[in-house]
Design an enzyme around this catalytic site. Structure first.
Site, mmCIF file in Angstrom:
data_model
loop_
_atom_site.group_PDB
_atom_site.id
_atom_site.type_symbol
_atom_site.label_atom_id
_atom_site.label_comp_id
_atom_site.label_asym_id
_atom_site.label_seq_id
_atom_site.Cartn_x
_atom_site.Cartn_y
_atom_site.Cartn_z
ATOM 1 N N CYS A 65 0.837 -1.210 0.000
ATOM 2 C CA CYS A 65 0.000 0.000 0.000
ATOM 3 C C CYS A 65 0.872 1.261 0.000
ATOM 4 C CB CYS A 65 -0.908 -0.040 1.224
ATOM 5 S SG CYS A 65 -1.778 1.495 1.569
ATOM 6 N N CYS A 68 0.287 3.754 2.807
ATOM 7 C CA CYS A 68 0.803 3.176 4.062
ATOM 8 C C CYS A 68 2.291 3.489 4.198
ATOM 9 C CB CYS A 68 0.606 1.666 4.096
ATOM 10 S SG CYS A 68 -1.111 1.121 4.089
#
Length: 152
Positions: A65, A68
Site C-alpha cells: 500500500c 501506508c
C-alpha cells in the site's frame, strides 16, 4: 507465540527484530508508550493488554500500500514524540495478521484504530498526518477519512 517488537529510537529505524510474544521483554510489556510491531494475533493481544487503560493507536498497514508507506515514517516519528509518550503505538501488518485485521474490521489501508481497554473508541481512514494528530489529541475519539487503498 505472539510476535511483536519495539521500534528503534534513532531515525531512520532499522527493521526491528520480531520478538516472540511469550517473552517478557520491554517491547511487549507496554510500560509507557512507544512503538510495537505486531505480526500475529497473540502478539497483538499481548501488546494491547499490556497497555491497560492507556490510549492505543494501531496502524493497520500492508507493504504493497503506497499511502501506508508514505505515512509510516510520520507514525514512527509521532511514537517517539514526548507529546505522545502516554500513548501506545502499534504497527499491525494486516497481511501477516489477517485475523486481527478482520477483528478490527479493516476494509481500507492505512486505517488507524484507536483503542482504550481493548475497545475501539475511534478511527482514521487513510494517510493524513493532520487527521492522525487530531485523533491522538482527541484521546482517540475521532472518525475521519482521507487518502487510502481499498482492500479487495
Amino acid at each position: 507465540g505472539g510476535k511483536c517488537s519495539a521500534g528503534s529510537i534513532v531515525p531512520p529505524p532499522p527493521p526491528p527484530p520480531l520478538l516472540d510474544g511469550s517473552a517478557d521483554d520491554a517491547a511487549a510489556s507496554g510500560a509507557g508508550g512507544g512503538l510495537t510491531h505486531c505480526v500475529d494475533s497473540a502478539g497483538f493481544q499481548k501488546a494491547v493488554e499490556a497497555a491497560g487503560g492507556m490510549l492505543v493507536v494501531v496502524d493497520a498497514y500492508a507493504d504493497w500500500c503506497g499511502p501506508c508507506r508514505m505515512i509510516a515514517p510520520v507514525f514512527e516519528e509521532l511514537s517517539r514524540s514526548p507529546e505522545y509518550a502516554h500513548i501506545k503505538f502499534i504497527k499491525l501488518d494486516t497481511e501477516r495478521a489477517p485475523a486481527v485485521a478482520k477483528q478490527l474490521k479493516i476494509k481500507v489501508m492505512p486505517t488507524f484504530v484507536f483503542l482504550k481497554h481493548g475497545e475501539q473508541v475511534g478511527y482514521v481512514l487513510g494517510a493524513s498526518e493532520k487527521s492522525l494528530r487530531q485523533g491522538l489529541d482527541a484521546d482517540g475519539k475521532v472518525g475521519l477519512c482521507n487518502q487510502l487503498c481499498v482492500v479487495s
